[in-house]
Scaffold this motif. Structure first.
Motif, PDB file in Angstrom:
ATOM      1  N   LEU A   1       9.697   3.026   4.673  1.00  0.00           N
ATOM      2  CA  LEU A   1       8.460   2.241   4.728  1.00  0.00           C
ATOM      3  C   LEU A   1       8.479   1.283   5.909  1.00  0.00           C
ATOM      4  CD1 LEU A   1       7.876   1.412   0.948  1.00  0.00           C
ATOM      5  CD2 LEU A   1       6.548   2.973   2.379  1.00  0.00           C
TER       6      LEU A   1
ATOM      7  N   THR B   1      12.559   2.665   0.812  1.00  0.00           N
ATOM      8  CA  THR B   1      12.169   1.380   1.402  1.00  0.00           C
ATOM      9  C   THR B   1      12.459   1.341   2.906  1.00  0.00           C
ATOM     10  OG1 THR B   1      14.319   0.523   0.669  1.00  0.00           O
ATOM     11  CG2 THR B   1      12.407   0.057  -0.726  1.00  0.00           C
TER      12      THR B   1
ATOM     13  N   ASP C   1      -1.255  -1.879   3.142  1.00  0.00           N
ATOM     14  CA  ASP C   1      -0.882  -1.059   1.972  1.00  0.00           C
ATOM     15  C   ASP C   1       0.603  -0.740   1.981  1.00  0.00           C
ATOM     16  OD1 ASP C   1      -3.559  -1.061   1.255  1.00  0.00           O
ATOM     17  OD2 ASP C   1      -3.994   0.827   2.276  1.00  0.00           O
TER      18      ASP C   1
ATOM     19  N   GLU D   1       2.603  -3.761   1.015  1.00  0.00           N
ATOM     20  CA  GLU D   1       2.533  -3.992  -0.433  1.00  0.00           C
ATOM     21  C   GLU D   1       3.546  -3.110  -1.168  1.00  0.00           C
ATOM     22  OE1 GLU D   1      -0.745  -3.836  -4.070  1.00  0.00           O
ATOM     23  OE2 GLU D   1      -1.420  -3.998  -1.993  1.00  0.00           O
ATOM     24  N   GLU D   2       3.730  -1.865  -0.696  1.00  0.00           N
ATOM     25  CA  GLU D   2       4.745  -0.988  -1.291  1.00  0.00           C
ATOM     26  C   GLU D   2       6.143  -1.569  -1.086  1.00  0.00           C
ATOM     27  OE1 GLU D   2       4.487   3.323  -0.773  1.00  0.00           O
ATOM     28  OE2 GLU D   2       2.555   3.017   0.201  1.00  0.00           O
TER      29      GLU D   2
END
Length: 559
Positions: free
Chosen positions: A373, A370, A348, A351-352
């Motif tokens: 993440l 980003t 998940d 995917e972000e």
């Protein structure tokens, strides 16, 4: 010299007792761990059921700490209130006394039989219930053997003037006995072992009855201190409510019982001829009276604990593991499922990251968050690998070992794919606007379509990781050829621009080619994460794409 040898023998017997206790606990957890957790979860509807369940589960596991961790896991997910959780711990404290009651009788003669029966069961295939029960039965036999050795070793120590003088000085102040036993229990992580040791000392008259009762109180205090001192949840005060509440009710019981020790020891010494049985009965009676006193008062007691330790409104940390249950590590089969569920979170997050890359195409700066993440992916990967590395894999079957390796592979490939997306793809996507050269809208749309296809492959990989369907694995593996062809076409187009001498579009074309290569590399990690392990298991994965012996395809195809 003989005194030193006797002390070494005593330490070895205590170590054997601790090891036997540990074997009983791990054997029962491996055989019935998931069922015990289900039983405990179903019994948390009211305090009486919770008390009985805590007593039964702890009697089986021989560890109130393990029971407390189970309940803490339920509480951490909001599945249980503080009142039934405290009731479980009251029952757990009583449950630890039951094995002491059994072992207070002279049943050491069955120790060889238990070890023999346990050995026969342990020879069954690893992972079976019989195999795990064999471990528990061997552990019980070792506990009885250790108790017999302790009794034999106490005989020469009974006549030791050095030991008697040391224990006489310690026994003068009951509070010193309490603190000594509490520290010893904290170090051993087993109140059962400490109480059994006290029984051996009392049966040989090495400590007085009053000192023995004070040592038992200390053992109860030390066992309650372990979850508070060594448990998690230091960042959240609410997570410490249950272990603190369990410790405080022990302290309250100790404050009441300590002044009564002279009268209690005199009365029990006069009515019972066996000092060891008196210690076992005092241990059980103390915990039963404590449970009877606190069970009706748990609601106001829980309110007081909430006031002392209020909920902390902390920002959610996306990198904090949600499913890595520490209690499940004692049942590795359950722990594998927890690790697999946590690994899906990495898909998940990736995917972000890909959505951020799509948004960054031609933008002046990458989207916010980003970089964080990528850090989330790395921290999750470290947490999952550390969790799996701490498992006791002895009870895992061959299929379980294979699944463990597949989880590690999935986690590693997702982490590497995230690194490529954050450190290579995103910067390349953001470089387009810096070139100062026109980028055909069709080229950007082509990259966006390829990112969409990569996202679809990532979702297929996450599904495949759970279903392990070979048909889906073949579909995902075939995507590598698609991405390879896209990169090849982009390379040919770039070379054509170079030959045609179009300097205005060469820079944008090279960056366009870099983007395709980045996306292809990420797709390779996605395929390796989920498709390759399944295909390899079914014998559908070649060890190399190179033809054997340097033969051409025509030579291989020739009859």
């Amino acid at each position: 010299m003989s005194f030193v040898i006797a002390l070494i023998g005593l330490a070895g017997s205590i170590a054997l007792l601790l090891w036997g206790t540990r074997m009983v606990q791990t054997g029962v957890q491996r055989a019935f761990g998931p069922r015990l957790r289900v039983l405990l979860g179903q019994a948390l509807s009211n305090r009486v059921k919770a008390f009985l369940a805590g007593m039964g589960v702890t009697a089986a596991l021989q560890s109130s700490t393990a029971t407390g961790l189970m309940v803490a896991g339920f509480a951490g997910r909001g599945l249980v209130g503080l009142v039934p959780a405290l009731a479980v711990m009251l029952g757990a404290n009583v449950g630890t006394t039951l094995i002491v009651q059994v072992l207070s009788f002279d049943i050491a003669f069955v120790s060889p039989l238990l070890v023999l029966v346990g050995f026969v069961l342990f020879r069954r295939p690893p992972g079976s219930t019989a195999h795990d029960l064999g471990r528990a039965v061997i552990g019980l036999g070792l506990m009885l053997l250790a108790l017999r050795q302790l009794l034999e070793l106490m005989a020469p120590l009974e006549s030791s003037s050095t030991l008697r003088e040391l224990l006489r000085l310690v026994s003068v102040v009951p509070l010193v006995d309490v603190l000594l036993a509490a520290v010893l229990t904290w170090a051993m992580h087993s109140s059962v072992a400490v109480v059994l040791l006290v029984m051996s000392l009392a049966s040989h008259g090495i400590v007085t009855q009053e000192a023995a009762f004070a040592l038992v109180l200390g053992a109860n205090l030390g066992s309650a201190a372990n979850p508070l001192l060594e448990g998690g949840g230091r960042e959240d005060p609410a997570a410490r409510r249950m272990p603190l509440g369990n410790l405080l009710n022990r302290v309250a019981g100790l404050v009441v019982a300590l002044p009564l020790l002279p009268w209690l020891s005199g009365w029990m010494e006069a009515t019972m001829g066996d000092p060891a049985r008196a210690v076992a009965l005092f241990h059980t009676g103390f915990n039963l009276l404590l449970a009877a006193a606190f069970l009706p008062l748990l609601a106001p007691y829980a309110t007081l604990l909430r006031r002392w330790l209020p909920d902390r409104a902390a920002a959610a940390d996306p990198a904090r593991p949600l499913y890595l249950d520490p209690v499940a590590r004692e049942v590795p089969v359950v722990a594998l499922g927890s690790a697999a569920r946590e690994a899906l979170r990495m898909a998940d997050v990736l995917e972000e990251l890909l959505a951020g890359a799509k948004e960054a195409l031609g933008a002046r700066r990458p989207p916010q968050g980003t970089k964080e993440l990528d850090d989330v992916l790395s921290r999750l990967a470290i947490a999952i690998r550390s969790y799996l590395a701490a498992l006791d894999t002895e009870s895992l079957s061959e299929a379980d070992h294979r699944r463990l390796q597949e989880i590690v592979t999935f986690v590693t490939q997702m982490d590497q794919a995230g690194s490529v997306a954050r450190r290579i793809l995103l910067p390349h996507a953001g470089e387009l606007w810096k070139q100062g050269q026109p980028v055909p809208e069709g080229s950007l749309e082509e990259v966006r379509r390829l990112l969409d296809r990569l996202t679809a492959n990532l979702r297929l990989a996450a599904s495949l990781f759970m279903t392990e369907d070979p048909r889906a694995a073949r579909l995902l593996a075939e995507e590598k050829a698609v991405f390879r062809e896209v990169e090849g076409e982009a390379t040919r187009s770039h070379l054509a621009r170079l030959r045609s001498g179009q300097p205005d579009s060469v820079g944008a074309s090279a960056l366009h080619l870099d983007l395709f290569r980045d996306i292809k590399q990420i797709n390779s990690h996605v395929v390796a994460a989920a498709a390759y392990p399944v295909l390899e298991r079914h014998g559908e994965l070649l060890p190399s794409r190179v033809l054997p012996g340097g033969m051409s395809e025509e030579k291989v195809a020739a009859p």
